[in-house]
Enzyme design. Structure first.
Site, PDB file in Angstrom:
ATOM      1  N   GLY A 354       0.809  -1.217   0.000  1.00 28.66           N
ATOM      2  CA  GLY A 354       0.000   0.000   0.000  1.00 28.66           C
ATOM      3  C   GLY A 354       0.839   1.262   0.000  1.00 28.66           C
ATOM      4  O   GLY A 354       0.600   2.188  -0.779  1.00 28.66           O
ATOM      5  N   GLY A 377      -0.030  -7.543   1.505  1.00 33.84           N
ATOM      6  CA  GLY A 377       0.214  -8.830   2.163  1.00 33.84           C
ATOM      7  C   GLY A 377       0.005  -9.997   1.215  1.00 33.84           C
ATOM      8  O   GLY A 377       0.802 -10.941   1.180  1.00 33.84           O
TER       9      GLY A 377
END
Ligand code: ADP
Ligand code: MG
Length: 397
Positions: A354, A377
């Site tokens: 992100g 992730g």
């Protein structure tokens, strides 16, 4: 190749289709500050609308931990989606997600309509993948589509459990695209293949290195990730980010890289500060000689050249984690140098994470990357060689 059913394999006319999206977007004072994930979900939604499905969207946002947190309501997402799609996306506001509003809204749907359910994590069962909530979600739909790549590394009701109780399941276009880019990079990379790791979530990310060393030709480590390795080499790191209990592992990785013939690069100089702020007094020191009371916040100028040079001829690059505290303009130079190096590469460049994606966009290099992943992730677990539960749960072709 992905052997999962995709939306192109479905016949959805008149059917109720539950689509798990990743609408986990940052919201400040009720306003969405970055809607990339919403934009990324549009192709699948439009396809299903055009094919005459009744489209029921769901997602989580943030970590409400099974409680109703008004600031984590998906209501602003319904508004933004309505603007982007040019049709009203009705928001089914139920604190229990699958409640009277949701059921009535589904009942009233016409072919091509779109509705959005409330934050799935308002239900405590969601993250435990408990059957009762999976069944409730499934009861709204005939078909399930998973387009939430960013949540696919989690086995939750809305990503995994629900698939047991619907007749048919498939992956959406975003999921397909993410898996294609990341899958090709790890399985058939055009070489030289380089990976760059940085950022601050060191303990989450450091384990990916063991697997990456089996695949890459060049491994570059910067950002907060570097100091654990510097320490492993006997350097001093002052107050810099450090995973004390990973120092041994770092030593093993340095040894493994040399055995595998992987070019393994760490910063050779570091920008250091005593205070964590943009206009802090700063200095540049050779890495490994950071005095007590100082912390590393960016790679130094010599490192910028070293990394840029090493990346020049790469044909596949995966980058996860900024090279410094790029949120402070004075310490964004390292991250910018890498973004610039990638922009000039004649090959495939993939950004995961992100903050890395935000950095690349903020610095103006977003358009020059081959692929910016919506999953931090999930992309790392994929690179680690793990199977993503959200993908595995979907029916095979
Ligand atoms: P991503 O979201 O791309 O996966 P992370 O969340 O792991 O990346 O890390 C991003 C954060 O890392 C940024 O907020 C950045 O300020 C921070 N960071 C980068 N380098 C350092 C450093 N040397 N010391 C402290 N924080 C750092
Ligand atoms: Mg982050």
């Amino acid at each position: 190749m992905l052997n999962k059913k995709t939306v192109d394999d479905l016949n959805v006319k008149g059917k109720r289709v539950l689509v798990r999206c990743d609408f986990n977007v940052p919201v400040k004072d009720g306003v969405i500050t970055d809607d990339n994930r919403i934009t990324a979900s549009l192709p699948t939604i439009r396809k299903l609308m055009n094919d005459g499905a009744k489209v029921i969207l769901c997602s989580h946002m943030g970590k409400p931990k099974g409680e109703v947190k008004p600031e984590l309501s998906l209501a602003p997402v319904a508004e933004r989606l309505s603007e982007k799609l040019g049709v009203e996306v009705k928001f089914a506001k139920d604190d229990n997600v699958v409640g009277e509003n949701a059921k009535a809204a589904v009942e009233a749907m016409k072919d091509g309509d779109v509705i959005l359910l409330e934050n799935t994590r308002f239900r405590k069962e969601e993250t435990k993948n408990e059957d009762n909530f999976s069944k409730e979600l499934a009861s709204l739909a005939d078909i399930y589509v998973d387009d939430a790549f960013g949540s696919s590394h989690r086995a939750h009701c809305s990503t995994v459990g629900v698939t047991k109780y619907v007749a048919e399941s498939a992956v959406g276009y975003l999921m397909e695209k993410e898996i294609e880019y990341l899958g090709n990079a790890v399985e058939n990379p055009v070489r030289p293949f380089a990976a760059i790791l940085g950022g601050a979530k060191v303990s989450d990310k450091i384990n990916v290195i063991n697997n990456l060393l089996e695949k890459v030709d060049i491994l570059i480590i910067g950002g907060g990730m570097a100091y654990t390795f510097i320490k492993a080499l006997g350097g001093t790191v002052g107050n810099s980010l450090l995973e004390e209990d990973k120092v041994e592992y770092a030593k093993e990785m340095i040894f493994k890289a040399s055995q595998k013939g992987v070019k393994f690069l760490l910063p050779i100089d570091t920008v250091i500060v005593k205070e964590f702020k943009n206009d802090a007094l700063s200095d540049i020191v050779p890495t490994g000689l950071i005095p007590d009371g100082w912390m590393g916040v960016d790679i130094g100028p010599e490192t910028r050249s070293l990394f840029t040079e090493a990346l020049k001829d790469a044909k596949t690059v995966v980058w996860n984690g900024p090279m410094g505290v790029f949120e402070f303009p004075n310490f964004a130079k390292g991250t910018e140098a890498i973004a610039e190096a990638l922009a000039h590469i004649d090959g495939t460049t993939i950004i995961g994470g992100g903050d890395s994606a935000a950095a690349v966009n903020q610095l103006g290099y977003g358009d020059r990357m081959s692929h910016i992943s919506t999953g931090g992730g999930a992309s790392l677990e994929f690179l680690e060689g793990k199977e993503l539960p959200g993908v595995a749960a979907v029916q095979d072709k």
